[in-house]
Design a protein around this motif. Structure first.
Motif, PDB file in Angstrom:
ATOM      1  N   CYS A 111       0.824  -1.365   0.052  1.00 50.07           N
ATOM      2  CA  CYS A 111       0.086   0.186   0.055  1.00 50.07           C
ATOM      3  C   CYS A 111       0.914   1.294   0.153  1.00 50.07           C
ATOM      4  N   SER A 116       0.053   5.104  -0.039  1.00 45.00           N
ATOM      5  CA  SER A 116      -0.376   5.492   1.383  1.00 45.00           C
ATOM      6  C   SER A 116       0.527   6.422   2.084  1.00 45.00           C
ATOM      7  N   CYS A 147      -6.836  -2.465  -0.771  1.00 46.79           N
ATOM      8  CA  CYS A 147      -5.814  -2.110  -1.338  1.00 46.79           C
ATOM      9  C   CYS A 147      -5.836  -1.559  -2.534  1.00 46.79           C
ATOM     10  N   ASN A 151      -5.788   4.251   0.385  1.00 50.23           N
ATOM     11  CA  ASN A 151      -5.931   3.214   1.273  1.00 50.23           C
ATOM     12  C   ASN A 151      -6.120   3.584   2.736  1.00 50.23           C
ATOM     13  N   LYS A 163     -12.134   4.037   0.882  1.00 48.46           N
ATOM     14  CA  LYS A 163     -11.663   4.429  -0.182  1.00 48.46           C
ATOM     15  C   LYS A 163     -12.146   5.873  -0.650  1.00 48.46           C
TER      16      LYS A 163
END
Length: 178
Positions: A111, A116, A147, A151, A163
């Motif tokens: 991620c 992220s 994922c 994320n 999301k």
């Protein structure tokens, strides 16, 4: 699941655990749940089977969450479970609703490669600009089972939003806290 399935939406079912269903109790593949709409049989992924068996007893209130998938060939929908949480029935629940909103951000390597580590600074910047940074708890977590980019998960009381972009998170927090 291959190319025959398309993800429709996420689900979060609350209900009473009835029993495990399968050939043998220790190898039960399914979970029976009674909800307000009726009885549902859900297939558990292998990774959750032992975990669920360790704490579930008939009559226990639980939340089951996952993704609804559509088989493009047959037109049938399938509920794919990816988590089970016991529902607390003690007074602790009412104090949770008053707790700070939480933002969970996945920090697993996959991620982080998907962005992220870029979302976190952007999110903190937007929250500081709008004066919300001190009113929210940001937690670095492991896999959140969403994922894709972004994320992260926003928890407002008992509700979870997945999301969503940092700008939308800030707007939702403003509405929730006002």
């Amino acid at each position: 699941m291959g190319d025959n399935y398309r993800t429709l939406s996420e689900f979060n079912l609350k209900g009473e655990f009835v029993a495990f269903v399968g050939d043998k109790l220790e190898k039960a593949k399914y979970l029976q749940l009674i909800t307000q709409t009726g009885e549902i049989k859900l297939k558990l992924p292998k990774i959750l089977r032992k975990y669920a068996a360790s704490f579930l007893a008939p009559g226990k209130q639980i939340n089951v969450f996952g993704v609804t998938k559509l088989n493009l060939t047959t037109g049938k929908t399938k509920l794919k479970v990816y988590g089970i949480k016991p529902t607390e029935t003690c007074p602790k629940q009412s104090s949770e609703a008053k707790s700070k909103p939480k933002i969970l951000v996945c920090q697993k390597p996959g991620c982080r490669k998907r962005g992220s580590n870029n979302i976190l600074p952007e999110l903190e910047k937007i929250l500081r600009e709008r004066g919300l940074y001190d009113k929210v708890a940001i937690e670095h977590t492991g896999c959140l089972k969403c994922c894709s980019s972004p994320n992260c998960i926003l928890k407002l009381g008992k509700k979870e939003y997945r999301k969503i972009q940092p700008e939308v998170i800030a707007t939702m927090l403003e509405k929730h806290l006002s």
